[in-house]
Design an enzyme around this catalytic site. Structure first.
Site, short mmCIF file in Angstrom:
data_model
loop_
_atom_site.label_atom_id
_atom_site.label_comp_id
_atom_site.label_asym_id
_atom_site.label_seq_id
_atom_site.Cartn_x
_atom_site.Cartn_y
_atom_site.Cartn_z
N GLN A 277 0.61 -1.42 0.15
CA GLN A 277 -0.06 0.06 0.09
C GLN A 277 0.89 1.14 -0.15
OE1 GLN A 277 -2.57 0.47 3.40
NE2 GLN A 277 -0.93 0.25 4.93
N TRP A 293 -0.45 10.64 -0.13
CA TRP A 293 -1.67 10.44 -1.21
C TRP A 293 -1.42 11.12 -2.50
CZ3 TRP A 293 -6.45 11.02 2.41
CH2 TRP A 293 -6.43 9.99 3.48
N ASP A 394 -9.58 2.90 -1.19
CA ASP A 394 -9.88 3.17 0.11
C ASP A 394 -10.78 4.42 0.14
OD1 ASP A 394 -9.74 2.84 2.74
OD2 ASP A 394 -7.79 3.25 3.05
N GLU A 397 -15.95 7.41 2.42
CA GLU A 397 -17.09 7.76 3.46
C GLU A 397 -16.95 9.16 4.24
OE1 GLU A 397 -13.64 6.30 5.53
OE2 GLU A 397 -14.92 5.35 3.75
N ASP A 461 -11.54 -1.56 9.03
CA ASP A 461 -10.23 -1.17 10.17
C ASP A 461 -10.66 -2.07 11.47
OD1 ASP A 461 -8.96 -0.20 8.09
OD2 ASP A 461 -9.29 2.11 8.77
#
Length: 667
Positions: A277, A293, A394, A397, A461
């Site tokens: 990742q 990111w 990922d 939300e 998670d």
């Protein structure tokens, strides 16, 4: 659908099942107005509603037309709503046609029975049967611990409102399945709260007027879930390479990853992929290791990765990465998106920045068509063309409710819809690259629509502990509830992810979690947010040997697992199933949430408590063969030995895959 007049009202029947009853004394619809406030901190929400009015719309007038029955509900002519009860594509549909008084709160009461069971509402971790509680439906961080009565959740709430509760979930959905063999789906993305605590009715609280409600029945649960996925969509089959072994979650750069891989292979571990990742770089925060990111290959951390990916592929091992819908302010992609005007705005028409835990990121505005094309281009160029065979897609939300979106729709309405839009971006990028049979991605956040866009879910998670609400056990009802919501492919981080306060992943927890993951569509490890504090797959020789054995069981099951995934893609029947899906007459099966059927022919009862040498299992009436001893059981509650490496697993004696199952005992 039948519209039946009764004294002072009417009833709606769907294939003979009474779903709605409305009378002057017992109205099915209440309406009003309210003003909500949403306070978000790092994906955790505090939501309050100031209710201005709530009235029972008990007065009604009925009109019949060619489409069905139109009913106008009101209270002495005020707060009127015009509703159409009709049939579309053999489904009973309740459409809201007119809302002249701009009502924004509804309470709808669906007929219930005392002994009824309710399942679904997206991914629910604490409960499988939802009867007896209410469930707010709002995509958010699931929260640490998810139980307000525990020390861990108390500490997490104290530190940033991060504790969660029994209902907090990455993937809510306004869809439920009743043991009366019907489903109900609300077509809206506003905040909702489904209350299943009343004996005589289920009350659906909706912060807006939805476009419609949809009901459909099925003769069996298999057929009913098939019909639900016919409405919502189905997942495609997974690429062939997925079944070839574990996806090792390893970080730290090219040398570290390859050294760990070679050591694992030497010990007999079956590896299908490397999931790194941090392929785009890392940053350190007080929470632990976080990612940079900016979705481009980090050549400093992963030198020669472009070459190594090709070499690994030649050896039958794929390389997977990570992406999410936000871009860090330090990166080149943020600068490019900001210059092009592709980022969502704040009230001052500036780029909206979200705080993600000691760093900030912009929100790519997916209501701008050009922004969608640009972000798909990033995925295709920086990831697919680079050689990645998959990734974790990922988040999704975190959309703040005060962000200004280009389409002019309130973010309060777009918030729940955002994960499905994010799934659509990923899916279209893969399809446009012509790679759907070779590339896959997995997500934690979801909503209505995720079924037809996302290729795989993971549970999010979890804590690295044994807690029922947020540990190993919690991912079982999570998979089952998603299965009853029309989503059939699910897996979890082996060993959990979240290490905070005194939590540390133990050797036993990792090994038990690996045993459960063996009987899911994908086996994947995660180092966790604090890798050095956690027991890893290669922390000692015994763990690696155990993990290698479980990986060989997983690959030996390939023909069976592949058939289950194909069945899910064709019929919508989930890979992990509740016991009652195939044993409808077994009343005990409706209450079981910590066992599951892996397809039709395997029953898995994971060990989710530490220090257990013997485990209690409930078997529905059938001929079940204990995988490790060959002993045959015909149902009921039994006890079996569960030494590490031999979890409580049984197969049906009548299965056509008996020879495959027998081969597992020789590994």
């Amino acid at each position: 659908m039948e519209f039946i007049k009764i004294e002072n009202g009417f009833s709606i029947l769907v294939n003979g099942k009474k779903i709605i009853t409305h009378t002057l004394e017992r109205p099915w619809i209440y309406a009003g107005k309210g003003e909500a406030t949403y306070d978000m901190f790092r994906g955790n929400f505090k939501i309050k509603d100031y209710l201005i009015e709530k009235v029972a719309l008990d007065d009604f007038e009925v009109y019949k037309n060619v489409d069905g029955v139109i009913v106008t509900f009101s209270k002495r002519g005020l707060n009127s709503l015009k509703v159409l009860f009709t049939v579309e594509d053999e489904r009973t549909v309740v459409k809201f046609l007119e809302n002249p008084d701009k009502l924004n709160r509804l309470w709808l009461r669906i007929d219930a029975e005392k002994e009824e069971h309710i399942y679904g509402c997206g991914e629910q971790f604490s409960d499988f049967d939802l009867r007896g509680k209410n469930y707010p439906l709002w995509t958010s961080e699931q929260g640490v611990g998810r139980n307000k009565n525990t020390y861990i959740t108390f500490k997490a709430d104290e530190r940033g409102n991060a504790g969660g509760d029994y209902y907090t979930t990455f993937f809510p959905q306004p869809t439920f399945v009743s043991s009366r063999k019907y489903y109900c789906h609300v077509d809206s993305s506003v905040y909702m709260d489904f209350d299943f605590s009343h004996e005589e009715f289920h009350e659906l609280q909706i912060w807006g007027v939805p476009e419609k409600l949809i009901f459909e029945t099925g003769e069996t649960y298999v057929k009913l879930v098939g019909k639900l996925t016919g409405l919502l969509g189905k997942q495609p089959e997974l690429p062939e390479w997925v079944y070839e072994g574990v996806w090792l979650g390893i970080q730290g750069g090219t040398e570290v990853v390859l050294n760990k891989l070679e050591n694992a292979l030497q010990k007999g571990l079956k590896v299908g992929g490397i999931w790194a990742q941090d392929w785009e770089g890392i940053r350190m925060t007080s929470f632990g290791k976080r990612l940079m990111w900016n979705w481009q290959w980090n050549k400093e951390l992963y030198p020669k990765l472009d070459v190594k990916i090709k070499e690994l592929r030649e050896r039958g091992i794929r390389f997977l990465g990570y992406i999410n819908p936000y871009i860090a302010v330090e990166g080149d992609l943020f600068k490019e998106a900001s210059k092009r005007g592709y980022l969502a705005k704040n009230n001052n028409n500036e780029d909206y920045l979200v705080e993600f835990g000691e760093f900030y990121a912009g929100v790519v505005d997916f209501t701008i068509p050009e922004a969608c094309e640009w972000y798909k281009g990033v995925i295709k160029k920086e990831m697919i063309d680079f050689g990645l065979s998959g990734w974790m897609a990922d988040f999704g939300e975190y959309l703040p409710t005060d962000v200004i979106l280009n389409n002019g729709v309130s973010a309060e309405i777009m918030h729940n819809a955002w994960p499905a839009i994010w799934a659509k971006i990923n899916r279209e990028a893969v399809e446009e690259a012509g790679k759907l049979q070779d590339v896959t991605f997995f997500m934690r956040a979801g909503y209505t629509g995720s079924q037809k866009y996302c290729t795989m879910m993971w549970a999010g998670d979890q804590n690295v502990d044994w807690s029922l609400d947020d540990g190993l056990a919690s991912v079982i009802p999570a998979a089952l509830s998603l299965g009853m919501t029309g989503w059939g492919l699910h897996h979890s981080d082996i060993g959990g992810y979240t290490t905070l306060f005194e939590m540390k992943r133990t050797k036993e927890l990792f090994m038990r979690w690996a045993e459960m993951a063996t009987f899911t569509a994908i086996m994947r490890t995660h180092e966790g947010n604090r890798p050095k504090d956690n027991w890893q797959f290669d922390s000692d020789k015994e763990t690696l040997q155990h993990f290698a054995k479980m990986s060989r069981i997983y690959t030996t099951l390939k023909p069976y697992t592949k058939a289950l995934v194909k069945e899910n893609s064709e019929t919508g029947v989930p890979v992990q199933r509740p016991l009652f899906m195939h044993y409808e007459q077994d009343k005990r099966a409706y209450d079981i949430k910590y066992e599951y059927l892996y397809g039709r022919d395997i029953l898995v009862a994971p060990v989710y408590e530490p220090g257990k040498a013997v485990w209690k299992v409930y078997l529905p009436e059938d001929e079940w063969v204990h995988l490790w001893t060959g002993d045959v059981y015909r149902g009921g509650e039994i006890e079996v030995d569960v030494p590490l490496g031999k979890p409580a697993v049984f197969y049906r004696k009548a299965s056509k895959y008996v020879e495959v199952f027998k081969a597992l005992t020789e590994i």
